[in-house]
Design a protein around this motif. Structure first.
Motif, PDB file in Angstrom:
ATOM      1  N   THR A  89       0.842  -1.189   0.000  1.00  0.00           N
ATOM      2  CA  THR A  89       0.000   0.000   0.000  1.00  0.00           C
ATOM      3  C   THR A  89       0.881   1.245   0.000  1.00  0.00           C
ATOM      4  OG1 THR A  89      -1.668  -1.203   1.257  1.00  0.00           O
ATOM      5  CG2 THR A  89      -1.876   1.179   1.200  1.00  0.00           C
TER       6      THR A  89
ATOM      7  N   VAL B 136       5.576   1.943 -12.918  1.00  0.00           N
ATOM      8  CA  VAL B 136       5.014   2.443 -11.653  1.00  0.00           C
ATOM      9  C   VAL B 136       5.966   2.145 -10.500  1.00  0.00           C
ATOM     10  CG1 VAL B 136       3.145   2.094  -9.976  1.00  0.00           C
ATOM     11  CG2 VAL B 136       2.619   2.436 -12.390  1.00  0.00           C
TER      12      VAL B 136
ATOM     13  N   LEU C 278       7.498   5.000  -8.246  1.00  0.00           N
ATOM     14  CA  LEU C 278       7.218   4.985  -6.813  1.00  0.00           C
ATOM     15  C   LEU C 278       8.509   5.038  -6.008  1.00  0.00           C
ATOM     16  CD1 LEU C 278       4.324   2.371  -6.534  1.00  0.00           C
ATOM     17  CD2 LEU C 278       4.171   4.839  -6.139  1.00  0.00           C
TER      18      LEU C 278
ATOM     19  N   VAL D  60      -0.023  -0.990  -5.116  1.00  0.00           N
ATOM     20  CA  VAL D  60       0.818  -0.722  -6.284  1.00  0.00           C
ATOM     21  C   VAL D  60       0.081  -1.128  -7.553  1.00  0.00           C
ATOM     22  CG1 VAL D  60       2.973  -1.364  -7.432  1.00  0.00           C
ATOM     23  CG2 VAL D  60       2.959  -0.906  -4.970  1.00  0.00           C
TER      24      VAL D  60
ATOM     25  N   LEU E  81       1.032   9.873 -10.889  1.00  0.00           N
ATOM     26  CA  LEU E  81       1.112   8.773  -9.938  1.00  0.00           C
ATOM     27  C   LEU E  81       0.894   9.262  -8.510  1.00  0.00           C
ATOM     28  CD1 LEU E  81       1.605   5.779  -9.489  1.00  0.00           C
ATOM     29  CD2 LEU E  81       4.059   6.256  -9.495  1.00  0.00           C
TER      30      LEU E  81
ATOM     31  N   ILE F 294      -3.496   3.259  -1.681  1.00  0.00           N
ATOM     32  CA  ILE F 294      -3.880   2.270  -2.688  1.00  0.00           C
ATOM     33  C   ILE F 294      -2.728   1.287  -2.869  1.00  0.00           C
ATOM     34  CG2 ILE F 294      -5.450   3.792  -3.954  1.00  0.00           C
ATOM     35  CD1 ILE F 294      -3.274   4.182  -6.038  1.00  0.00           C
TER      36      ILE F 294
ATOM     37  N   GLU G  24      -3.134  -1.237  -8.055  1.00  0.00           N
ATOM     38  CA  GLU G  24      -4.206  -0.281  -8.294  1.00  0.00           C
ATOM     39  C   GLU G  24      -3.655   1.041  -8.832  1.00  0.00           C
ATOM     40  OE1 GLU G  24      -8.092   1.509  -5.915  1.00  0.00           O
ATOM     41  OE2 GLU G  24      -6.596   0.336  -4.845  1.00  0.00           O
ATOM     42  N   ALA G  25      -2.489   1.451  -8.352  1.00  0.00           N
ATOM     43  CA  ALA G  25      -1.855   2.676  -8.851  1.00  0.00           C
ATOM     44  C   ALA G  25      -1.529   2.530 -10.336  1.00  0.00           C
ATOM     45  CB  ALA G  25      -0.594   2.987  -8.057  1.00  0.00           C
TER      46      ALA G  25
ATOM     47  N   ARG H 131      -4.902   2.766 -12.233  1.00  0.00           N
ATOM     48  CA  ARG H 131      -5.473   4.129 -12.268  1.00  0.00           C
ATOM     49  C   ARG H 131      -4.702   5.067 -13.176  1.00  0.00           C
ATOM     50  NH1 ARG H 131      -7.412   5.716  -6.167  1.00  0.00           N
ATOM     51  NH2 ARG H 131      -8.930   4.035  -5.968  1.00  0.00           N
ATOM     52  N   THR H 132      -3.392   4.886 -13.264  1.00  0.00           N
ATOM     53  CA  THR H 132      -2.589   5.798 -14.084  1.00  0.00           C
ATOM     54  C   THR H 132      -2.442   5.327 -15.520  1.00  0.00           C
ATOM     55  OG1 THR H 132      -0.540   4.698 -13.428  1.00  0.00           O
ATOM     56  CG2 THR H 132      -1.242   6.611 -12.115  1.00  0.00           C
TER      57      THR H 132
ATOM     58  N   ALA I  54      -2.687   9.858  -7.895  1.00  0.00           N
ATOM     59  CA  ALA I  54      -3.438   8.618  -7.696  1.00  0.00           C
ATOM     60  C   ALA I  54      -3.256   8.082  -6.287  1.00  0.00           C
ATOM     61  CB  ALA I  54      -3.004   7.575  -8.716  1.00  0.00           C
ATOM     62  N   CYS I  55      -2.174   8.485  -5.626  1.00  0.00           N
ATOM     63  CA  CYS I  55      -1.861   7.977  -4.280  1.00  0.00           C
ATOM     64  C   CYS I  55      -2.316   8.922  -3.182  1.00  0.00           C
ATOM     65  CB  CYS I  55      -0.355   7.732  -4.158  1.00  0.00           C
ATOM     66  SG  CYS I  55       0.279   6.494  -5.284  1.00  0.00           S
TER      67      CYS I  55
END
Length: 118
Positions: A36, A78, A82, A64, A54, A62, A66-67, A70-71, A57-58
């Motif tokens: 998360t 990602v 991150l 990884v 990114l 959420i 899901e990120a 979403r992006t 989205a966070c």
């Protein structure tokens, strides 16, 4: 022969290795898909657009996976981005525990006995 692009809406044409500047792994510890992540500070104005997207989205915690969803960015990208955001102190990461308690032997014997009884 025409010089037109065959698809009228090709979407983004930037290759993933361009976004990550050729990096395939995040700096520091890697990211599990179910880890998360959550933004803890606002984004500085000089962040590249993919990092901004990114981090946006966070805003709420959420995973990884899901990120990435979403992006619209690949999971590998990602994870690298991150890592950048984590190193910049812009987000926090909570990794789920990796050890799972094994079931007791008695429970496994009971299950096996029940299966045999079928």
């Amino acid at each position: 022969m025409t010089d037109r692009w065959p698809d009228p809406d090709p979407g983004p044409i930037i290759r993933p290795y361009t976004v990550t500047r050729g990096r395939t792994r995040p700096a520091g510890e890697g990211f599990d898909l179910i880890a998360t992540v959550a933004a803890i500070r606002p984004a500085p104005p000089d962040l590249p657009p993919e990092h901004l997207r990114l981090l946006g989205a966070c805003r709420r915690p959420i995973t990884v996976a899901e990120a990435a969803s979403r992006t619209g960015l690949p999971v590998g990208v990602v994870r690298v981005l991150l890592g950048d955001l984590r190193n910049a102190g812009l987000l926090t990461v909570h990794t789920p525990p990796t050890t799972i308690a094994a079931p007791r032997e008695n429970l496994l014997r009971d299950v096996l006995s029940g299966l045999r009884a079928l």
